[in-house]
Design a protein around this motif. Sequence first.
Motif, PDB file in Angstrom:
ATOM      1  N   GLN A 266       0.585  -1.271   0.307  1.00  0.00           N
ATOM      2  CA  GLN A 266      -0.121   0.081   0.178  1.00  0.00           C
ATOM      3  C   GLN A 266       0.897   1.176  -0.033  1.00  0.00           C
ATOM      4  O   GLN A 266       0.448   2.231   0.433  1.00  0.00           O
ATOM      5  CB  GLN A 266      -0.899   0.032   1.231  1.00  0.00           C
ATOM      6  CG  GLN A 266      -1.923  -1.152   1.038  1.00  0.00           C
ATOM      7  CD  GLN A 266      -3.213  -0.580  -0.167  1.00  0.00           C
ATOM      8  OE1 GLN A 266      -4.080  -0.001   0.081  1.00  0.00           O
ATOM      9  NE2 GLN A 266      -2.898  -0.841  -1.309  1.00  0.00           N
ATOM     10  N   ASN A 301      -4.274   1.896   2.664  1.00  0.00           N
ATOM     11  CA  ASN A 301      -4.761   0.569   3.307  1.00  0.00           C
ATOM     12  C   ASN A 301      -6.289   0.245   2.430  1.00  0.00           C
ATOM     13  O   ASN A 301      -6.791  -0.495   3.453  1.00  0.00           O
ATOM     14  CB  ASN A 301      -4.821   0.475   4.870  1.00  0.00           C
ATOM     15  CG  ASN A 301      -3.246   0.706   5.348  1.00  0.00           C
ATOM     16  OD1 ASN A 301      -2.198   0.260   4.568  1.00  0.00           O
ATOM     17  ND2 ASN A 301      -2.979   1.146   6.444  1.00  0.00           N
ATOM     18  N   LYS A 567      -3.019  -5.545   7.169  1.00  0.00           N
ATOM     19  CA  LYS A 567      -1.901  -5.569   5.856  1.00  0.00           C
ATOM     20  C   LYS A 567      -0.573  -6.161   6.664  1.00  0.00           C
ATOM     21  O   LYS A 567       0.043  -6.948   5.646  1.00  0.00           O
ATOM     22  CB  LYS A 567      -1.633  -4.095   5.563  1.00  0.00           C
ATOM     23  CG  LYS A 567      -0.519  -3.821   4.531  1.00  0.00           C
ATOM     24  CD  LYS A 567      -0.155  -2.223   4.524  1.00  0.00           C
ATOM     25  CE  LYS A 567       0.489  -1.708   5.790  1.00  0.00           C
ATOM     26  NZ  LYS A 567       0.964  -0.375   5.437  1.00  0.00           N
TER      27      LYS A 567
END
Length: 673
Positions: A266, A301, A567
């Motif tokens: 990201q 994100n 993530k």
Amino acid sequence: MYSLSMLMGALGANAQQLDATPIPTSSVQKMITTLEAKYGQDESFRIKRGVEQTAMLWRASDGSVANFEQFVTDGYEADAAKLDALFNKLSRAFEIMNGYNLRMTMDLKKPLDLDWGPVEPIDEIVGSFNPFAHLADDLYANKMAFMVSLNFPTYSLAEKTQMGPKWSRKQWAYARMGDMFTSRIPAELKQRATKISVDAEKYISDYNIYMGNLLTDKGQSLFPADMKLITHWGLRDELKSNYANKQTGLQKQQLVYAVMKRIIDQSIPKDVINSGKYQWNPVTNVVTDNGKPVTAASEPNTRYQVLLNNFNVTKEFDQYYPGKPTFLQSNFEYGMEIPQADVEKLFREYLASPEIRKVGKLIASRLGRKLQPFDIWYDGFKSRSSINEDELSAKTRAKYPTADAFKADMPRILGELGFTPEQQQFLQSRIKVEGSRGAGHAAGTGMKGDYSLLRTRVGKAGMDYKGYNIAVHEFGHNVEQTITMELVDSYMLNGVPNTSFTEALAFLFQKRDLELLGIPENNPRKRDLNILDNAWSAYEIMGVSIVDMEVWKWMYAHPTATAAELKDATIAIAKTVWNQYYADVFGSKDEPVLAIYSHMIEIPLYLSAYPIGQLIQFQVEEQVEGKNFASEVNRMFTQGRIVPQLWMKGAVGSEISTAALLNAASKAVDNVK
């Protein structure tokens, strides 16, 4: 690929509220005893299972205990002829409801799925409407659902596996009807899940990278100015296409891989997603505007928030199923009908196999260099790997300037595969081709006489090779969808055991794409190369699937996680799986590439269907070798929706296995050397 089950869920997966059944055990036992006395012990199993199912699903809103007992007394059918008549009437009703509701669903989603220009807010509102959301509420309210639960027992996977080989086709159809009502989930939850699913689809379908705006460290642009690729499919296929490019191919691949890593972690600037406003060096992550650096914020994100949204709504369904299984369990047990632990074991054994390491060494020797992480998509075993993709695209654009042109060519394609003229016309009449906003997909129908949808990208200049390759894959889905709806002997058995089986046929079509384009493959090692391509592709997608499963395990273990935490966990899991099964083959550690797949973000736990499909594809390919392809496809797929392992025994004589592919791959390496 869309299916009816993906769009609607089980009919039993909708209801008004979560509350306990008001039917006491004493009433259940009373009705069992009463019916056994009336109809005899031969009916004991059906009576017990049917009364217990109905009691479990009954709610106070459905009536009193006395109402329940009266319904059971009046509704149970013991006479075989009358039971068959009841089954036929219910089947007809479900076909009408499923068929028209599915058609409505797909038509409402057209502004989102098709390349009709910018998506407006009203398109998202309309497209997220789910005609199925309240259907089961109504079916419980008018007691149709209870007629099914009372008269058609549901069976566990273990029972189907044990008893299924001895069942007649009618018994299988009865069992599939019994699968329809096994739980009651609020319609509000189903509608909310649809909205979240549509949002996820839109996020992925609009996630494009303007390749002409990518810059190297020297400020060069290596890609055509008008090239726009969707992640991950377009990026992956661009990587594959560059094995034939000896001048800039490797440099292009390294640049695409840098893009992938930015998407995964990201750090990708949000202003380069679906936008050609700026130039971007994905290696340094510097964004420029006509040569001048500009400040560009990273995507916040969003990718992992979309995944988290899917997880949060999906796990709400768990509490409504008997035993409250996690979606990780129910997706495999009820959806795939192969236990999750069995699937994972199959994949891990394959990933660790010495045979795959032999294939990896062969690829490195063919490339003349050390393997790099993106070589998990090595495409050099295919004929097209030696053909420049620009040449292929020129050919496909000329041949298919529109979606209608592809449809018009379907009879010829089917003829090349051995289908008779009558079958060619019939299949073409049941398939509609449309230009897709996203990478492409196929959508089946819910009733006989309707058409399946084939969607792929068709640019203004026509269908490029990537679009054609996807179209051939989706065409395979459409052929399966038509055969298993129109030619299977019972509506309740329409379809395939799970999505892996339709993926298997789609793969069989797709691997013939050049042949169907009129580009013959005369390599005497064709069969060995096909085996190696299949084996390496399965190696790649099994690792991706393991990451998918491990991420879902992590989310269940951390139900309050944030997108940022998800993530970090996803990247850590991807690196762990890489280090376990790929690092020794590629010679590099901690690579995150296995987390790039868009499926993981968009469609919960769908990825395992692909490697299972590839194993099935190989076994089916071996079966059709030397036989008429079309005849074998018709024979196999008219078995319909029985359990997977039984389907495989009927189709190829053995269950799903990795052994056949691994053994063949090992021999193929020796032959190709």
